[in-house]
Design an enzyme around this catalytic site. Structure first.
Site, PDB file in Angstrom:
ATOM      1  CG  ASN A  31      -3.984  -4.585   3.352  1.00  0.00           C
ATOM      2  OD1 ASN A  31      -3.411  -4.478   2.280  1.00  0.00           O
ATOM      3  ND2 ASN A  31      -3.343  -4.577   4.502  1.00  0.00           N
ATOM      4  NE  ARG A  77      -2.067  -1.430   3.464  1.00  0.00           N
ATOM      5  CZ  ARG A  77      -2.388  -1.130   4.716  1.00  0.00           C
ATOM      6  NH1 ARG A  77      -3.514  -0.508   4.997  1.00  0.00           N
ATOM      7  NH2 ARG A  77      -1.581  -1.446   5.704  1.00  0.00           N
TER       8      ARG A  77
END
Length: 91
Positions: A38, A20
């Site tokens: 996520n 990320r």
């Protein structure tokens, strides 16, 4: 230039490896807005808006990922354009 939006679902070893943060940096470098997060099933979702050429560059980077990731696939979908001022990590 017109603004487009894409939703990407990235699978493989993409959680717990800095994916990320990698996406956040890549999107900032490309001048894209949106988010990454996520998912409970182990994938990472990316929603990005910006010029189509920049989205294509992001897609290429997603398929490689950061050093410790093992990207097994990237599903790309057209998405409705939403307004974001920047790119952020959610969750």
């Amino acid at each position: 230039m017109s603004t487009a939006a894409k939703r990407y679902l990235v699978r493989g070893r993409v959680q717990g490896v800095g994916f990320r943060y990698f996406v956040e940096r890549a999107a900032a470098e490309l001048g894209l807005a949106g988010y990454t997060r996520n998912l409970d099933d182990g994938r990472v979702e990316v929603y990005a808006t910006g010029p189509q050429a920049k989205l294509s560059q992001l897609s290429q980077r997603l398929s490689i990922g950061p050093r410790f990731a093992d990207v097994r696939g990237v599903e790309e979908q057209d998405a409705a354009v939403q307004q974001f001022n920047s790119f952020r990590i959610e969750g």
